[in-house]
Design an enzyme around this catalytic site. Structure first.
Site, PDB file in Angstrom:
ATOM      1  N   GLN A  37       0.815  -1.229   0.000  1.00  0.00           N
ATOM      2  CA  GLN A  37       0.000   0.000   0.000  1.00  0.00           C
ATOM      3  C   GLN A  37       0.844   1.272   0.000  1.00  0.00           C
ATOM      4  OE1 GLN A  37      -3.389   0.739   0.372  1.00  0.00           O
ATOM      5  NE2 GLN A  37      -3.599  -1.328  -0.400  1.00  0.00           N
ATOM      6  N   ILE A  38       1.738   1.360   0.991  1.00  0.00           N
ATOM      7  CA  ILE A  38       2.546   2.587   1.096  1.00  0.00           C
ATOM      8  C   ILE A  38       3.487   2.678  -0.094  1.00  0.00           C
ATOM      9  CG2 ILE A  38       4.290   3.820   2.471  1.00  0.00           C
ATOM     10  CD1 ILE A  38       3.006   2.644   4.986  1.00  0.00           C
ATOM     11  N   ASP A  91      10.538  -6.530  -2.940  1.00  0.00           N
ATOM     12  CA  ASP A  91       9.419  -7.171  -2.238  1.00  0.00           C
ATOM     13  C   ASP A  91       9.736  -8.666  -2.160  1.00  0.00           C
ATOM     14  OD1 ASP A  91       6.665  -7.793  -1.191  1.00  0.00           O
ATOM     15  OD2 ASP A  91       6.399  -5.662  -1.629  1.00  0.00           O
ATOM     16  N   GLN A 127      17.935  -7.654   6.613  1.00  0.00           N
ATOM     17  CA  GLN A 127      18.083  -6.525   5.680  1.00  0.00           C
ATOM     18  C   GLN A 127      19.172  -5.560   6.145  1.00  0.00           C
ATOM     19  OE1 GLN A 127      14.095  -5.162   4.701  1.00  0.00           O
ATOM     20  NE2 GLN A 127      13.704  -7.036   3.559  1.00  0.00           N
ATOM     21  N   ASP A 145       3.060  11.430  12.250  1.00  0.00           N
ATOM     22  CA  ASP A 145       2.410  11.850  13.500  1.00  0.00           C
ATOM     23  C   ASP A 145       2.546  13.363  13.683  1.00  0.00           C
ATOM     24  OD1 ASP A 145       2.149   8.948  14.524  1.00  0.00           O
ATOM     25  OD2 ASP A 145       4.274   9.175  14.111  1.00  0.00           O
ATOM     26  N   HIS A 176       6.540   5.673  17.812  1.00  0.00           N
ATOM     27  CA  HIS A 176       5.449   5.758  16.821  1.00  0.00           C
ATOM     28  C   HIS A 176       4.416   4.700  17.220  1.00  0.00           C
ATOM     29  CE1 HIS A 176       3.114   6.058  13.221  1.00  0.00           C
ATOM     30  NE2 HIS A 176       3.254   4.767  13.025  1.00  0.00           N
ATOM     31  N   SER A 202      -2.588   3.882   6.571  1.00  0.00           N
ATOM     32  CA  SER A 202      -2.659   5.252   6.019  1.00  0.00           C
ATOM     33  C   SER A 202      -1.573   5.456   4.973  1.00  0.00           C
ATOM     34  CB  SER A 202      -2.508   6.262   7.147  1.00  0.00           C
ATOM     35  OG  SER A 202      -1.974   5.687   8.313  1.00  0.00           O
TER      36      SER A 202
HETATM   37  N1  NAI Z   1       5.723   4.802  10.636  1.00  0.00           N
HETATM   38  C1  NAI Z   1       4.538   5.149  10.149  1.00  0.00           C
HETATM   39  O1  NAI Z   1       4.140   6.319  10.254  1.00  0.00           O
HETATM   40  C2  NAI Z   1       3.644   4.148   9.490  1.00  0.00           C
HETATM   41  C3  NAI Z   1       4.007   2.839   9.380  1.00  0.00           C
HETATM   42  N2  NAI Z   1       3.192   1.935   8.763  1.00  0.00           N
HETATM   43  C4  NAI Z   1       3.705   0.573   8.620  1.00  0.00           C
HETATM   44  O2  NAI Z   1       4.295   0.469   7.310  1.00  0.00           O
HETATM   45  C5  NAI Z   1       4.335  -0.899   6.926  1.00  0.00           C
HETATM   46  C6  NAI Z   1       3.801  -1.082   5.528  1.00  0.00           C
HETATM   47  O3  NAI Z   1       2.430  -0.784   5.478  1.00  0.00           O
HETATM   48  P1  NAI Z   1       1.565  -1.115   4.173  1.00  0.00           P
HETATM   49  O4  NAI Z   1       2.280  -0.656   2.964  1.00  0.00           O
HETATM   50  O5  NAI Z   1       0.198  -0.633   4.454  1.00  0.00           O
HETATM   51  O6  NAI Z   1       1.561  -2.705   4.217  1.00  0.00           O
HETATM   52  P2  NAI Z   1       1.350  -3.736   3.011  1.00  0.00           P
HETATM   53  O7  NAI Z   1       1.090  -5.061   3.623  1.00  0.00           O
HETATM   54  O8  NAI Z   1       0.390  -3.188   2.020  1.00  0.00           O
HETATM   55  O9  NAI Z   1       2.793  -3.752   2.330  1.00  0.00           O
HETATM   56  C7  NAI Z   1       3.886  -4.341   2.943  1.00  0.00           C
HETATM   57  C8  NAI Z   1       4.707  -4.925   1.822  1.00  0.00           C
HETATM   58  O10 NAI Z   1       5.899  -5.427   2.407  1.00  0.00           O
HETATM   59  C9  NAI Z   1       6.201  -6.622   1.725  1.00  0.00           C
HETATM   60  N3  NAI Z   1       7.118  -7.397   2.532  1.00  0.00           N
HETATM   61  C10 NAI Z   1       6.848  -8.280   3.519  1.00  0.00           C
HETATM   62  N4  NAI Z   1       7.982  -8.812   3.980  1.00  0.00           N
HETATM   63  C11 NAI Z   1       8.994  -8.261   3.259  1.00  0.00           C
HETATM   64  C12 NAI Z   1      10.378  -8.421   3.250  1.00  0.00           C
HETATM   65  N5  NAI Z   1      10.964  -9.283   4.085  1.00  0.00           N
HETATM   66  N6  NAI Z   1      11.105  -7.704   2.383  1.00  0.00           N
HETATM   67  C13 NAI Z   1      10.522  -6.853   1.514  1.00  0.00           C
HETATM   68  N7  NAI Z   1       9.200  -6.642   1.469  1.00  0.00           N
HETATM   69  C14 NAI Z   1       8.444  -7.353   2.339  1.00  0.00           C
HETATM   70  C15 NAI Z   1       4.843  -7.287   1.512  1.00  0.00           C
HETATM   71  O11 NAI Z   1       4.889  -8.289   0.510  1.00  0.00           O
HETATM   72  C16 NAI Z   1       4.024  -6.086   1.088  1.00  0.00           C
HETATM   73  O12 NAI Z   1       4.067  -5.875  -0.310  1.00  0.00           O
HETATM   74  C17 NAI Z   1       3.542  -1.628   7.996  1.00  0.00           C
HETATM   75  O13 NAI Z   1       4.462  -2.160   8.930  1.00  0.00           O
HETATM   76  C18 NAI Z   1       2.706  -0.540   8.642  1.00  0.00           C
HETATM   77  O14 NAI Z   1       2.318  -0.890   9.951  1.00  0.00           O
HETATM   78  C19 NAI Z   1       2.002   2.307   8.217  1.00  0.00           C
HETATM   79  C20 NAI Z   1       1.578   3.618   8.305  1.00  0.00           C
HETATM   80  C21 NAI Z   1       2.358   4.627   8.971  1.00  0.00           C
HETATM   81  O1  OAA Z   2      -1.073   2.026  13.091  1.00  0.00           O
HETATM   82  C1  OAA Z   2      -0.564   1.467  12.105  1.00  0.00           C
HETATM   83  O2  OAA Z   2      -0.195   0.300  12.025  1.00  0.00           O
HETATM   84  C2  OAA Z   2      -0.340   2.321  10.914  1.00  0.00           C
HETATM   85  C3  OAA Z   2       0.474   3.407  11.412  1.00  0.00           C
HETATM   86  O3  OAA Z   2       1.536   3.204  11.943  1.00  0.00           O
HETATM   87  C4  OAA Z   2      -0.048   4.752  11.319  1.00  0.00           C
HETATM   88  O4  OAA Z   2      -0.946   5.016  10.516  1.00  0.00           O
HETATM   89  O5  OAA Z   2       0.440   5.581  12.079  1.00  0.00           O
END
Ligand code: NAI
Ligand code: OAA
Length: 328
Positions: A16-17, A43, A113, A160, A188, A239
């Protein structure tokens, strides 16, 4: 003369992100409108076809700044020569899950990684960890990439920070660009402390303008703390748009500098500033110059803030211990 391209790694690029982030990078949102980029996208094998689809779309978008795309499931190929690494890949939190639930899965990913980045990234590679638990994943990455300077390993709390600015702008009915110098302290997670004691709107103290300490010390804080969960509840997905935008803001300000008189929040390796335990990745107010961040020093901290800053530090210490127990 045209600049040399910068190689930017995005892990989890088929997610997603990743899908929201890679076009922003290719358009110059992260590094500026005159900075060519080569995107490295990593990925895992089950997502290889989707990753290739993202590569096809990047080609179809004909971004003038995009000078190449590496789309791979091979971590060594992905990390080779990268100047900036945005670590989004991992196991995301789903509705009803706490960040701790995803710790075990992510610790082993960040350990392996880290080694690949250490061996194959460009010297002085800057790392931003987005995947949760973001602070602790960044700490694990730091531990297992000892030759990468600790100043180069950070995590995302800019989302945030931007959420805090957005809430204040909505409350005061002013432009978000007129709100400055909020602070996100700590993790976070839902223990983070969004602090507006030093923030201004249109040059005036936010507390004086809002005139509602009960709201600022209550609902404002919980809204920012819980915003990620609220978005997941609404979208059933994290998000992605605002996280991608926050990641671009984080790297842009780190590389190109923060505007005069403005600080931002970044998760960085604690040196003990503000009596935060050294050795945690903790979100502080920072300014950036010449590609280096510096923690803003000397801000007065009242008793209310102290307690909240300590509580989120305590959670990070617990996460650190849990992460280490997952490693053994
Ligand atoms: N710090 C922040 O402000 C935020 C952090 N997040 C976090 O960001 C992360 C990603 O979120 P989304 O994109 O929504 O999740 P998602 O599930 O849509 O995408 C994650 C991707 O990572 C890939 N993946 C899994 N293991 C992997 C690996 N070992 N190496 C490379 N790629 C791998 C998956 O195949 C998938 O394509 C989550 O951990 C989420 O909780 C999300 C929103 C805000
Ligand atoms: O709460 C979650 O897993 C997604 C996230 O980190 C955010 O949107 O701040």
């Amino acid at each position: 003369m045209a600049k040399e391209p910068v190689r930017v790694l995005v892990t989890g690029a088929a997610g997603q992100i990743g899908y929201a982030l890679v076009p922003m990078i290719a358009r110059g949102v992260m590094l500026g409108p005159d900075q060519p980029v080569i995107l490295h996208m990593l990925d895992i094998p089950p997502a290889a076809e989707a990753l290739n689809g993202v590569k096809m779309e990047l080609i179809d978008a004909a971004f003038p700044l995009l000078k190449g795309v590496v789309a791979t499931t091979d971590v060594v190929e992905a990390c080779t020569g990268v100047n900036i690494a945005v670590m989004v890949g991992g196991f995301p939190r789903k509705e009803g899950m706490e960040r701790k639930d995803v710790m075990t899965k992510n610790v082993s990913i960040y350990k392996s990684q880290a080694s690949a980045l250490e061996k194959h990234a460009a010297a002085n590679c800057k790392v931003l960890v987005v995947a949760n638990p973001a602070n602790t994943n960044a700490l694990i990455l730091k531990e297992f990439a000892p030759s990468i300077p600790e100043k180069n390993i950070t995590c995302l709390t800019r989302l945030d920070h931007n959420r805090a600015l957005g809430q204040i702008a909505e409350k005061l009915k002013v432009q978000v660009s007129d709100v400055k110098n909020a602070i996100i302290w700590g993790n976070h997670s839902s223990t983070q402390y969004p602090d507006v004691n030093h923030a201004t709107a249109c040059g005036k103290p936010v507390r004086e303008l809002v005139k509602n300490d009960a709201w600022l010390n209550g609902e404002f804080i919980t809204t920012v703390q819980q915003r990620g969960a609220a978005i997941i509840k609404a979208r059933k997905l994290s998000s992605a748009l605002s996280a991608a935008s926050g990641a671009c803001d984080h790297i842009r300000d780190w590389v190109l500098g923060t505007p005069e008189g403005t600080w931002v929040s970044m998760g960085v390796y604690s040196d003990g500033s503000y009596n935060v335990p050294a050795g945690l990745i903790y979100s502080f107010p920072v300014t950036c110059r010449n590609g280096e961040w510096t923690i803003v020093q000397g801000l007065p901290i009242d008793e209310f803030s102290r307690k909240k800053m300590d509580a989120t530090a305590d959670e990070l210490s617990e996460e650190k211990a849990l992460a280490y127990s997952c490693l053994s």
